[in-house]
Motif scaffolding. Structure first.
Motif, PDB file in Angstrom:
ATOM      1  N   THR A  83      42.728  49.385  33.461  1.00  9.68           N
ATOM      2  CA  THR A  83      43.166  48.496  32.385  1.00  9.68           C
ATOM      3  C   THR A  83      42.703  47.094  32.751  1.00  9.68           C
ATOM      4  O   THR A  83      42.287  46.830  33.892  1.00  9.68           O
ATOM      5  CB  THR A  83      44.701  48.494  32.228  1.00  9.68           C
ATOM      6  OG1 THR A  83      45.284  47.988  33.456  1.00  9.68           O
ATOM      7  CG2 THR A  83      45.237  49.887  31.949  1.00  9.68           C
ATOM      8  N   GLU A  84      42.794  46.190  31.804  1.00 10.93           N
ATOM      9  CA  GLU A  84      42.363  44.820  32.070  1.00 10.93           C
ATOM     10  C   GLU A  84      43.155  44.223  33.228  1.00 10.93           C
ATOM     11  O   GLU A  84      42.591  43.595  34.127  1.00 10.93           O
ATOM     12  CB  GLU A  84      42.524  43.974  30.811  1.00 10.93           C
ATOM     13  CG  GLU A  84      42.017  42.552  30.964  1.00 10.93           C
ATOM     14  CD  GLU A  84      42.150  41.754  29.678  1.00 10.93           C
ATOM     15  OE1 GLU A  84      43.147  41.007  29.572  1.00 10.93           O
ATOM     16  OE2 GLU A  84      41.291  41.899  28.799  1.00 10.93           O
ATOM     17  N   ALA A  85      44.483  44.452  33.202  1.00  6.20           N
ATOM     18  CA  ALA A  85      45.318  43.913  34.280  1.00  6.20           C
ATOM     19  C   ALA A  85      45.013  44.612  35.602  1.00  6.20           C
ATOM     20  O   ALA A  85      44.979  43.970  36.665  1.00  6.20           O
ATOM     21  CB  ALA A  85      46.792  44.077  33.924  1.00  6.20           C
ATOM     22  N   GLY A  86      44.788  45.913  35.541  1.00  7.03           N
ATOM     23  CA  GLY A  86      44.470  46.653  36.752  1.00  7.03           C
ATOM     24  C   GLY A  86      43.174  46.190  37.383  1.00  7.03           C
ATOM     25  O   GLY A  86      43.075  46.042  38.614  1.00  7.03           O
ATOM     26  N   ARG A  87      42.172  45.956  36.549  1.00  3.77           N
ATOM     27  CA  ARG A  87      40.885  45.478  37.068  1.00  3.77           C
ATOM     28  C   ARG A  87      41.006  44.058  37.610  1.00  3.77           C
ATOM     29  O   ARG A  87      40.309  43.669  38.552  1.00  3.77           O
ATOM     30  CB  ARG A  87      39.822  45.565  35.975  1.00  3.77           C
ATOM     31  CG  ARG A  87      39.426  47.010  35.620  1.00  3.77           C
ATOM     32  CD  ARG A  87      38.255  47.039  34.656  1.00  3.77           C
ATOM     33  NE  ARG A  87      38.620  46.559  33.336  1.00  3.77           N
ATOM     34  CZ  ARG A  87      39.120  47.333  32.361  1.00  3.77           C
ATOM     35  NH1 ARG A  87      39.322  48.622  32.577  1.00  3.77           N
ATOM     36  NH2 ARG A  87      39.415  46.825  31.175  1.00  3.77           N
ATOM     37  N   LEU A  88      41.893  43.283  37.010  1.00  5.55           N
ATOM     38  CA  LEU A  88      42.111  41.915  37.473  1.00  5.55           C
ATOM     39  C   LEU A  88      42.624  41.909  38.917  1.00  5.55           C
ATOM     40  O   LEU A  88      42.193  41.104  39.745  1.00  5.55           O
ATOM     41  CB  LEU A  88      43.114  41.211  36.554  1.00  5.55           C
ATOM     42  CG  LEU A  88      43.473  39.763  36.888  1.00  5.55           C
ATOM     43  CD1 LEU A  88      42.261  38.864  36.721  1.00  5.55           C
ATOM     44  CD2 LEU A  88      44.627  39.293  35.989  1.00  5.55           C
ATOM     45  N   VAL A  89      43.546  42.828  39.221  1.00  5.53           N
ATOM     46  CA  VAL A  89      44.116  42.905  40.567  1.00  5.53           C
ATOM     47  C   VAL A  89      43.170  43.642  41.509  1.00  5.53           C
ATOM     48  O   VAL A  89      43.034  43.289  42.692  1.00  5.53           O
ATOM     49  CB  VAL A  89      45.493  43.589  40.527  1.00  5.53           C
ATOM     50  CG1 VAL A  89      46.101  43.679  41.922  1.00  5.53           C
ATOM     51  CG2 VAL A  89      46.438  42.830  39.595  1.00  5.53           C
ATOM     52  N   GLY A  90      42.520  44.672  41.008  1.00  5.84           N
ATOM     53  CA  GLY A  90      41.492  45.360  41.779  1.00  5.84           C
ATOM     54  C   GLY A  90      41.988  46.145  42.974  1.00  5.84           C
ATOM     55  O   GLY A  90      41.233  46.366  43.924  1.00  5.84           O
ATOM     56  N   GLY A  91      43.258  46.551  42.974  1.00  8.45           N
ATOM     57  CA  GLY A  91      43.772  47.353  44.076  1.00  8.45           C
ATOM     58  C   GLY A  91      43.868  46.601  45.388  1.00  8.45           C
ATOM     59  O   GLY A  91      43.875  47.202  46.469  1.00  8.45           O
ATOM     60  N   ARG A  92      44.003  45.288  45.328  1.00 10.89           N
ATOM     61  CA  ARG A  92      44.044  44.492  46.555  1.00 10.89           C
ATOM     62  C   ARG A  92      45.351  44.704  47.309  1.00 10.89           C
ATOM     63  O   ARG A  92      46.310  45.280  46.805  1.00 10.89           O
ATOM     64  CB  ARG A  92      43.866  43.021  46.222  1.00 10.89           C
ATOM     65  CG  ARG A  92      45.013  42.401  45.441  1.00 10.89           C
ATOM     66  CD  ARG A  92      44.883  40.879  45.366  1.00 10.89           C
ATOM     67  NE  ARG A  92      45.930  40.279  44.542  1.00 10.89           N
ATOM     68  CZ  ARG A  92      47.155  40.017  44.966  1.00 10.89           C
ATOM     69  NH1 ARG A  92      47.516  40.324  46.203  1.00 10.89           N
ATOM     70  NH2 ARG A  92      48.038  39.452  44.155  1.00 10.89           N
ATOM     71  N   GLU A  93      45.410  44.187  48.522  1.00  8.31           N
ATOM     72  CA  GLU A  93      46.606  44.293  49.350  1.00  8.31           C
ATOM     73  C   GLU A  93      47.689  43.327  48.847  1.00  8.31           C
ATOM     74  O   GLU A  93      47.400  42.200  48.446  1.00  8.31           O
ATOM     75  CB  GLU A  93      46.286  43.970  50.809  1.00  8.31           C
ATOM     76  CG  GLU A  93      47.461  44.166  51.753  1.00  8.31           C
ATOM     77  CD  GLU A  93      47.144  43.782  53.192  1.00  8.31           C
ATOM     78  OE1 GLU A  93      47.920  44.148  54.094  1.00  8.31           O
ATOM     79  OE2 GLU A  93      46.109  43.112  53.413  1.00  8.31           O
ATOM     80  N   MET A  94      48.924  43.805  48.867  1.00  7.50           N
ATOM     81  CA  MET A  94      50.058  42.932  48.586  1.00  7.50           C
ATOM     82  C   MET A  94      50.221  41.931  49.724  1.00  7.50           C
ATOM     83  O   MET A  94      50.102  42.285  50.898  1.00  7.50           O
ATOM     84  CB  MET A  94      51.330  43.776  48.458  1.00  7.50           C
ATOM     85  CG  MET A  94      52.604  42.986  48.199  1.00  7.50           C
ATOM     86  SD  MET A  94      54.080  44.032  48.372  1.00  7.50           S
ATOM     87  CE  MET A  94      54.122  44.267  50.161  1.00  7.50           C
ATOM     88  N   THR A  95      50.515  40.686  49.377  1.00 13.78           N
ATOM     89  CA  THR A  95      50.613  39.631  50.384  1.00 13.78           C
ATOM     90  C   THR A  95      52.002  38.990  50.387  1.00 13.78           C
ATOM     91  O   THR A  95      52.814  39.193  49.466  1.00 13.78           O
ATOM     92  CB  THR A  95      49.575  38.532  50.120  1.00 13.78           C
ATOM     93  OG1 THR A  95      49.924  37.870  48.877  1.00 13.78           O
ATOM     94  CG2 THR A  95      48.175  39.116  50.025  1.00 13.78           C
ATOM     95  N   ALA A  96      52.231  38.173  51.412  1.00 16.75           N
ATOM     96  CA  ALA A  96      53.474  37.410  51.461  1.00 16.75           C
ATOM     97  C   ALA A  96      53.565  36.454  50.277  1.00 16.75           C
ATOM     98  O   ALA A  96      54.652  36.179  49.764  1.00 16.75           O
ATOM     99  CB  ALA A  96      53.549  36.634  52.783  1.00 16.75           C
TER     100      ALA A  96
END
Length: 618
Positions: free
Chosen positions: A171-184
């Motif tokens: 999805t547009e939002a999913g591609r925006l985040v790109g499966g990156r690591e969650m951060t502090a």
């Protein structure tokens, strides 16, 4: 010299250390046991059904040693559309999908419940419990807190879990985040939204958290500094409601109100929503969690491929769907319906669930219930024994307001057989229509009055039709303003509700917050601002930092007893409810919520015996 009290917790294990101050050891929370069968009332006036249900025999548990299987679809029923996909909205809690797509800071420790017979059994996970040493880390691995008496502030430090990645969604939002690591930074951003954004329930319910300063103090560390009296609310609210959202999604869209913008790190990914039809969540193949106990210990979670919610508003249709194997589980089955289920569905597995609770909330900032005599009169006009006999076949119980029954929180409740219940309180709870009329006359209502109650359609037949008839006998004419649950919640949150409404109860899990009697959010439909209770709740919160048992004692003595004497609310009581599920649902033992408002999280650990399911024709 500065006094500091420090709590350190790693994956739910808490150790208390004290620096330059003396303090007793932390209380060990009571181990939950099976709720008990209530005694049938024996007199027509004074309530006699006990507030602590009596012991029910428990069948010996058969532990399944079969290795878990991956795959399959878990189909469940919901009564309405899932509408809120983040915590940035009017609802008291976000809808079910957000609870399992976006992980909380902490949650219940599965291994401390039944866990298919392999857990410690410290909790039954039958209700919304918030006992800190029954917690496990989700978005964070560990936490600690210190109290600085000299500067009157507390500090909470969260160690963020490493290697947790957001969902990969097309999805547009999913591609925006790109499966990156969650951060502090994500964790700090989400917690700041929770306490500083006026759209959230926590912002409205806990204004003391507005002064909290939340920052990412390292790549995997978040620090919270709050006034000393806000530390307990911070621990509870940030831990339970603080589900992590990706910064870029909220910054671009403002929220995740559109389900397609749902992106989280949880065990399931929201993949499809058909309004008025069904909701689908698929297994997160990159989820970090592993099975902590049992034959599947060390396996990657979750086991099932998909959760599918079918919208079934009608109760009888939901029950039929369970019997037909179209859904896998159904909770909240009444004692009457349980009889039918047992007679018509021999293959279903059953366990006694919680007892419910809640009651009438009387608005004390406007007539007629700004007068304690009128509130007491309404209580005395309520025949609790008649309700028990006619509605629950004598199996019900009466709880004193505001807490419903739960074994870990039993010390909060004042029961009618307690020697320290005063005669004045007993008189208020005793059915006495003539005494009620006398109080009404004394308050200036010799002929009674007409009053409106805000209710949902499910509350009309019971309890309000029963109360309407009872109260009419003392001249109180009850008019019902019927709205759906969403409308009701909005009306109450805006303080536009009439003098009577009702709450769902079950606030025992966060007794130290007491949202039904304290604060300005919708939970306090009384619109109550009682100086004695406000002062006592601060004492409760301070004590809860080091001794939960002592905090419960203060709550009982200084708040519960005052609430009863002031007749702020009328308890609804209830009979036992039951949970039913299909035998092919494995590693499941009737859990409702794994911690505070973590419904459906049990799906993270269960698995489906697909061969058994197929052999049963499903």
């Amino acid at each position: 010299m500065t006094k500091k009290i420090a709590w350190i917790a790693v994956s739910g294990l808490m150790v208390l250390s004290l620096v330059l101050a003396a303090c007793g050891p932390a209380a060990t929370p009571t181990t939950p046991t099976t709720p008990t069968t209530p005694t049938t009332p024996t007199t027509p006036t004074t309530p006699t059904s006990p507030t602590t249900p009596s012991e029910t025999p428990v069948e010996e548990e058969v532990v399944d040693t079969t290795a878990p299987q991956y795959g399959g679809t878990l189909t469940l029923a919901t009564t309405r559309d899932i509408r809120q996909y983040d915590f940035l909205g009017p609802a008291f809690t976000p809808d079910t999908s957000f609870r399992i797509t976006n992980e909380p800071v902490w949650g219940g420790d599965w291994a401390k419940g039944p866990a298919g017979g392999y857990g410690t059994g410290e909790s039954d996970w039958a209700s919304n419990y918030d006992i800190f040493d029954h917690k496990a880390g989700f978005a964070v691995e560990s936490w600690s807190w210190t109290i600085d008496e000299e500067n009157q502030e507390g500090t909470i430090i969260y160690k963020v879990r490493q290697g947790v990645r957001y969902h990969l969604k097309d999805t547009e939002a999913g591609r925006l985040v790109g499966g990156r690591e969650m951060t502090a930074e994500d964790v700090a951003f989400s917690l700041n939204l929770l306490v500083h954004d006026s759209r959230t329930y926590v912002y409205r319910a806990n204004p003391e958290l507005h002064d909290a300063v939340i920052t990412a103090t390292g790549p995997y560390e978040v620090t919270v500094v709050a006034p000393i009296n806000a530390v307990i609310p911070a621990l509870s609210r940030l831990g339970n409601y603080g589900r992590v959202m990706p910064i870029e999604v909220v910054e671009k869209y403002g929220d995740m109100a559109d389900w397609k913008n749902s992106v989280g790190t949880g065990p399931f990914i929201l993949t499809d929503v058909v309004p008025g039809g069904n909701i689908a969540l698929d297994r997160n193949p990159d989820y970090w969690g592993i099975d902590p106990v049992g034959p599947g210990k060390g396996n990657q979670l979750p086991y099932i491929d998909r959760i599918r919610y079918i919208i079934i508003p009608d109760l009888s249709t939901r029950q039929a769907a369970l019997r037909a194997g179209k859904i896998a589980r159904l909770g909240g089955v009444t004692w009457e319906d349980a009889i039918t289920m047992r007679n018509t569905s021999k293959n279903l597995v059953e366990i006694q669930g919680n007892f419910g609770g809640g009651g009438v909330q009387l608005r004390v900032d406007m007539p007629p219930f700004d007068d304690v005599r009128v509130r007491r009169a309404l209580m005395m006009a309520t025949d609790f024994n008649a309700i028990n006999d006619s509605i629950w076949g004598g199996l019900g119980y009466l709880l004193t307001y505001p807490f419903s029954y739960s074994q870990p929180y039993k010390p909060l409740i004042v029961t009618f057989d307690d020697p320290d219940m005063s005669d004045e309180i007993r008189e208020i709870y005793t059915y006495n229509p003539e005494g009620s009329k006398a109080l009404l006359a004394e308050a200036g209502y010799p002929d009674g009055f007409k009053v409106t109650a805000l209710v949902t359609s499910t509350e009309v037949d019971f309890p309000y039709s029963i109360w309407k008839d009872m109260w009419s006998k003392v001249g109180i004419d009850l008019d019902l303003m019927v709205r759906d649950s969403g409308q009701k919640s909005t009306i109450v949150s805006k303080k536009e509700h009439p003098p009577i409404t009702s709450s769902g109860g079950n606030v025992h899990g966060i007794f130290y917050l007491l949202p039904t009697l304290v604060g300005t959010a919708g939970g306090n439909a009384h619109v109550l601002d009682d100086p004695q209770i406000n002062e006592a709740i601060l004492e409760v919160r301070r004590m809860a930092l080091t001794d939960l048992g002592a905090a419960m004692d203060i709550m009982r003595e200084k708040i519960v007893k005052r609430s009863l004497l002031q007749a702020y609310g009328i308890p609804r009581g209830g009979a036992p409810t039951f949970v039913y599920w299909q035998p092919w649902l494995k590693n499941y033992t009737g859990e409702t919520t794994i911690g505070y408002f973590m419904q459906t999280w049990w799906a993270n650990w269960i698995w489906i015996d697909q061969d058994l399911k197929e052999s049963m024709g499903h």
